[in-house]
Design a protein around this motif. Structure first.
Motif, mmCIF file in Angstrom:
data_model
loop_
_atom_site.group_PDB
_atom_site.id
_atom_site.type_symbol
_atom_site.label_atom_id
_atom_site.label_comp_id
_atom_site.label_asym_id
_atom_site.label_seq_id
_atom_site.Cartn_x
_atom_site.Cartn_y
_atom_site.Cartn_z
ATOM 1 N N MET A 1 48.989 24.587 60.158
ATOM 2 C CA MET A 1 48.641 24.784 58.948
ATOM 3 C C MET A 1 48.978 25.902 58.025
ATOM 4 O O MET A 1 49.656 25.752 57.048
ATOM 5 C CB MET A 1 46.954 24.710 58.650
ATOM 6 N N ALA A 2 48.798 26.832 58.612
ATOM 7 C CA ALA A 2 49.409 28.213 57.876
ATOM 8 C C ALA A 2 51.043 28.024 57.652
ATOM 9 O O ALA A 2 51.684 28.663 57.118
ATOM 10 C CB ALA A 2 48.920 29.451 58.470
ATOM 11 N N GLU B 1 35.584 17.702 54.235
ATOM 12 C CA GLU B 1 36.812 17.735 53.472
ATOM 13 C C GLU B 1 36.631 18.946 52.360
ATOM 14 O O GLU B 1 37.857 19.517 52.526
ATOM 15 C CB GLU B 1 37.005 16.304 52.422
ATOM 16 N N ALA B 2 35.590 19.186 51.943
ATOM 17 C CA ALA B 2 35.602 20.422 50.906
ATOM 18 C C ALA B 2 35.764 21.674 51.760
ATOM 19 O O ALA B 2 36.279 22.529 51.180
ATOM 20 C CB ALA B 2 34.214 20.415 50.302
ATOM 21 N N ILE B 3 35.198 21.870 52.883
ATOM 22 C CA ILE B 3 35.486 22.862 53.749
ATOM 23 C C ILE B 3 36.917 22.857 54.137
ATOM 24 O O ILE B 3 37.490 24.266 54.034
ATOM 25 C CB ILE B 3 34.572 22.928 55.266
ATOM 26 N N ALA B 4 37.383 22.087 54.484
ATOM 27 C CA ALA B 4 38.941 21.945 54.846
ATOM 28 C C ALA B 4 39.771 22.403 53.821
ATOM 29 O O ALA B 4 40.783 23.232 53.905
ATOM 30 C CB ALA B 4 39.273 20.682 55.509
ATOM 31 N N SER B 5 39.553 22.050 52.586
ATOM 32 C CA SER B 5 40.131 22.224 51.452
ATOM 33 C C SER B 5 39.949 23.796 50.913
ATOM 34 O O SER B 5 40.949 24.377 50.650
ATOM 35 C CB SER B 5 39.742 21.217 50.188
ATOM 36 N N ARG C 1 42.129 25.884 53.313
ATOM 37 C CA ARG C 1 43.656 25.651 52.933
ATOM 38 C C ARG C 1 43.744 26.410 51.658
ATOM 39 O O ARG C 1 44.872 27.208 51.393
ATOM 40 C CB ARG C 1 44.085 24.266 52.479
ATOM 41 N N GLY C 2 42.751 26.355 50.639
ATOM 42 C CA GLY C 2 43.279 27.127 49.364
ATOM 43 C C GLY C 2 42.941 28.577 49.572
ATOM 44 O O GLY C 2 43.608 29.223 48.863
ATOM 45 N N ALA C 3 42.089 29.138 50.691
ATOM 46 C CA ALA C 3 42.162 30.357 50.741
ATOM 47 C C ALA C 3 43.366 30.634 51.377
ATOM 48 O O ALA C 3 44.128 32.062 50.862
ATOM 49 C CB ALA C 3 41.125 30.588 51.714
#
Length: 76
Positions: free
Chosen positions: A1-2, A33-37, A40-42
């Motif tokens: 991801m990173a 989904e909110a946690i994953a988003s 990723r946002g962080a």
């Protein structure tokens, strides 16, 4: 991801971050989904901050010489 975040330009990362924020604000995502988003946002936020810091350092390295021309100051 990173790893794929590191290859994004500042503009692309910021655009994706804005989309994530809109999605989270919409409240329509499932919890996972909110946690994953959010995660990723962080990571995108950190990437943008790094890119901005790098750009700021480059701008600060430009100095004006006595004759008015610009030169690059060696970075430590």
């Amino acid at each position: 991801m990173a790893d794929n975040i590191k290859s994004l330009s500042f503009e692309d990362a910021l655009s994706e971050l804005e989309k994530i924020v809109r999605g989270l604000e919409g409240g329509q995502l499932k919890l996972e989904e909110a946690i994953a988003s959010y995660e990723r946002g962080a990571a995108l936020r950190q990437h943008c901050e790094t890119k901005l810091s790098e750009a700021e350092a480059r701008v600060q390295a430009i100095v004006q010489k006595a004759d008015g021309s610009l030169d690059l100051k060696p970075m430590d």
